[in-house]
Design an enzyme around this catalytic site. Structure first.
Site, mmCIF file in Angstrom:
data_model
loop_
_atom_site.group_PDB
_atom_site.id
_atom_site.type_symbol
_atom_site.label_atom_id
_atom_site.label_comp_id
_atom_site.label_asym_id
_atom_site.label_seq_id
_atom_site.Cartn_x
_atom_site.Cartn_y
_atom_site.Cartn_z
ATOM 1 N N LEU A 12 16.211 -15.056 -15.762
ATOM 2 C CA LEU A 12 14.987 -15.551 -15.126
ATOM 3 C C LEU A 12 15.280 -16.797 -14.302
ATOM 4 C CD1 LEU A 12 11.919 -15.646 -14.698
ATOM 5 C CD2 LEU A 12 11.732 -16.863 -16.895
ATOM 6 N N ALA A 58 17.019 -20.962 -23.267
ATOM 7 C CA ALA A 58 16.620 -20.464 -24.589
ATOM 8 C C ALA A 58 17.802 -19.807 -25.271
ATOM 9 C CB ALA A 58 15.478 -19.441 -24.454
ATOM 10 N N THR A 99 7.350 -15.914 -25.610
ATOM 11 C CA THR A 99 7.644 -14.497 -25.824
ATOM 12 C C THR A 99 6.558 -13.765 -26.614
ATOM 13 O OG1 THR A 99 9.182 -13.018 -26.992
ATOM 14 C CG2 THR A 99 8.964 -15.228 -27.856
ATOM 15 N N TYR A 123 14.023 -15.243 -34.213
ATOM 16 C CA TYR A 123 13.813 -15.591 -32.799
ATOM 17 C C TYR A 123 12.339 -15.917 -32.545
ATOM 18 C CZ TYR A 123 13.248 -14.667 -27.748
ATOM 19 O OH TYR A 123 12.919 -14.744 -26.416
HETATM 20 N N1 LIG Z 1 14.778 -11.311 -21.692
HETATM 21 C C1 LIG Z 1 13.613 -10.943 -22.212
HETATM 22 O O1 LIG Z 1 13.298 -9.747 -22.344
HETATM 23 C C2 LIG Z 1 12.614 -11.980 -22.631
HETATM 24 C C3 LIG Z 1 11.425 -11.548 -23.268
HETATM 25 C C4 LIG Z 1 10.491 -12.500 -23.651
HETATM 26 C C5 LIG Z 1 10.712 -13.847 -23.400
HETATM 27 N N2 LIG Z 1 11.875 -14.232 -22.805
HETATM 28 C C6 LIG Z 1 12.073 -15.670 -22.555
HETATM 29 O O2 LIG Z 1 12.298 -15.839 -21.160
HETATM 30 C C7 LIG Z 1 13.141 -16.958 -20.956
HETATM 31 C C8 LIG Z 1 14.299 -16.558 -20.043
HETATM 32 O O3 LIG Z 1 15.017 -15.513 -20.661
HETATM 33 P P1 LIG Z 1 16.297 -14.884 -19.981
HETATM 34 O O4 LIG Z 1 16.275 -13.428 -20.353
HETATM 35 O O5 LIG Z 1 16.391 -15.293 -18.572
HETATM 36 O O6 LIG Z 1 17.444 -15.571 -20.843
HETATM 37 P P2 LIG Z 1 18.990 -15.745 -20.555
HETATM 38 O O7 LIG Z 1 19.442 -14.885 -19.436
HETATM 39 O O8 LIG Z 1 19.652 -15.632 -21.904
HETATM 40 O O9 LIG Z 1 19.075 -17.256 -20.052
HETATM 41 C C9 LIG Z 1 18.936 -18.346 -20.906
HETATM 42 C C10 LIG Z 1 19.720 -19.485 -20.315
HETATM 43 O O10 LIG Z 1 19.565 -20.617 -21.168
HETATM 44 C C11 LIG Z 1 20.826 -21.245 -21.251
HETATM 45 N N3 LIG Z 1 20.915 -22.074 -22.448
HETATM 46 C C12 LIG Z 1 21.090 -21.655 -23.728
HETATM 47 N N4 LIG Z 1 21.163 -22.731 -24.540
HETATM 48 C C13 LIG Z 1 21.011 -23.832 -23.752
HETATM 49 C C14 LIG Z 1 20.992 -25.205 -23.999
HETATM 50 N N5 LIG Z 1 21.140 -25.709 -25.235
HETATM 51 N N6 LIG Z 1 20.802 -26.067 -22.960
HETATM 52 C C15 LIG Z 1 20.662 -25.577 -21.710
HETATM 53 N N7 LIG Z 1 20.685 -24.277 -21.403
HETATM 54 C C16 LIG Z 1 20.862 -23.410 -22.426
HETATM 55 C C17 LIG Z 1 21.812 -20.102 -21.292
HETATM 56 O O11 LIG Z 1 23.097 -20.576 -21.005
HETATM 57 P P3 LIG Z 1 24.374 -19.880 -21.712
HETATM 58 O O12 LIG Z 1 24.581 -18.608 -20.969
HETATM 59 O O13 LIG Z 1 25.445 -20.896 -21.540
HETATM 60 O O14 LIG Z 1 24.002 -19.641 -23.142
HETATM 61 C C18 LIG Z 1 21.229 -19.186 -20.223
HETATM 62 O O15 LIG Z 1 21.688 -19.534 -18.939
HETATM 63 C C19 LIG Z 1 13.535 -17.462 -22.351
HETATM 64 O O16 LIG Z 1 12.651 -18.492 -22.726
HETATM 65 C C20 LIG Z 1 13.285 -16.265 -23.231
HETATM 66 O O17 LIG Z 1 13.020 -16.656 -24.574
HETATM 67 C C21 LIG Z 1 12.830 -13.333 -22.408
#
Ligand SMILES: NC(=O)c1ccc[n+]([C@@H]2O[C@H](COP(=O)([O-])OP(=O)(O)OC[C@H]3O[C@@H](n4cnc5c(N)ncnc54)[C@H](OP(=O)(O)O)[C@@H]3O)[C@@H](O)[C@H]2O)c1
Length: 281
Positions: A12, A58, A99, A123
């Site tokens: 995202l 996250a 979420t 989670y």
């Molecule tokens: N994907 C889904 O289906 C889904 C569904 C519902 C809600 N969400 C929510 O949507 C949001 C975005 O999700 P996404 O799918 O884009 O997730 P993602 O691709 O896993 O991206 C999360 C990012 O956060 C970074 N991160 C993790 N720990 C961190 C820290 N301590 N400090 C700074 N950055 C950190 C990660 O870096 P690293 O790669 O280094 O770990 C990664 O770049 C999140 O809040 C997630 O909970 C996602």
């Protein structure tokens, strides 16, 4: 507007940074290597000079969180608390992405924004704690719950399904979990619109409209990849045991958006049609 986006290299995060720049905003995108949101010293003052902090960082490994809830809690709850405190001190709004996993998944009609939460996974508990923390630390918050995200920049369900279908010629996908597939570009657009409209602080649902099962979405993914949707066979969650329980019903309502005068994201099927080429590549 001056935006700070954390987790900017995630699925995202990349689309949000790109969309904000396209719309003329001044954007700083930081990922873990630039700003670890769990680092109290680094987050203090991090929001200074920004109008908006969008926390997209996250711990998103849903199954791994079952065995490591304390790490997930640190990233999904303690980190957002620190960022919200920094945003409040800087006079910035904070957008916290949350979420559908905060709900129990047992409903039969869409969850309202104020429906009682009852997370059933580690989670979900840590993300629910993140919501509370942000509300407590920063009165000027927008908590935006999303679900079933897919996008071009990361591994996601339709990409995996299209690859496996091509490799194996067919596959089984659960038909007893229902939700709203949501394109990261649409969610990024919604986040920008919420802030641009000056939407009241509160909780909003950032998902597509309509609903389908993972089986239905897999069929749409396979069709978009030029294969016969009939190669996707129906199965049940019982046959796909995983460490974290999956919600059976993850459909979110969008009344808070409408009350704020904002159009929710469109129906999932039409949005997938619009997204498929960019996502599948
Ligand atoms: N994907 C889904 O289906 C889904 C569904 C519902 C809600 N969400 C929510 O949507 C949001 C975005 O999700 P996404 O799918 O884009 O997730 P993602 O691709 O896993 O991206 C999360 C990012 O956060 C970074 N991160 C993790 N720990 C961190 C820290 N301590 N400090 C700074 N950055 C950190 C990660 O870096 P690293 O790669 O280094 O770990 C990664 O770049 C999140 O809040 C997630 O909970 C996602």
């Amino acid at each position: 507007m001056r935006w700070l986006v954390t987790g900017a290299h995630g699925m995202l995060g990349q689309d949000l940074v790109a969309l904000l720049r396209e719309r003329g905003h001044d954007v700083t995108g930081l990922d873990r290597g630039d700003l670890d949101i769990t680092d109290a010293a680094a987050t203090a003052g991090a929001a200074d000079g920004y109008d908006v902090v969008a926390n997209v960082a996250a711990y998103t490994a849903v199954d791994a969180a079952e065995a490591d809830e304390s790490t997930a809690f640190t990233v999904n709850a303690a980190g957002p608390a620190l960022l919200a405190r920094a945003a409040r001190a800087a006079g910035a709004r904070i957008v916290q992405i949350s979420t559908d996993y905060v709900f129990d998944g047992h409903a039969a009609q869409p969850y309202a924004e104020d429906a009682p939460i009852l997370p059933r996974s580690a989670y979900g508990r840590t993300k629910a704690a993140g919501e509370w923390a942000v509300r407590a630390e920063a009165p000027d918050h927008l908590v935006v719950r999303t679900a079933w995200l897919y996008g071009a920049h990361g591994s996601c369900f339709p990409k995996t399904i299209a690859r496996v279908a091509a490799e194996r010629g067919g596959l089984d996908v659960v038909a007893d979990q229902v939700g709203q597939p949501t394109w990261t570009v649409d969610l990024a657009d919604l986040v920008e619109r919420l802030v641009a409209a000056g939407a009241p602080a509160g909780t909003y649902h950032g998902t597509s409209q309509g609903e389908t099962s993972w089986h239905g979405f897999a069929q749409a993914a396979v069709a978009a990849a030029g294969m016969d949707p009939a190669i996707v066979r129906e199965t049940t969650s019982e046959k796909f045991e995983r460490p974290a329980p999956r919600p059976a019903y993850s459909v979110l309502g969008h009344e808070a958006l409408r009350a704020a005068g904002l159009e929710p994201i469109g129906d999932w099927a039409g949005r997938w049609d619009a997204a498929a080429a960019a996502v599948l590549g």
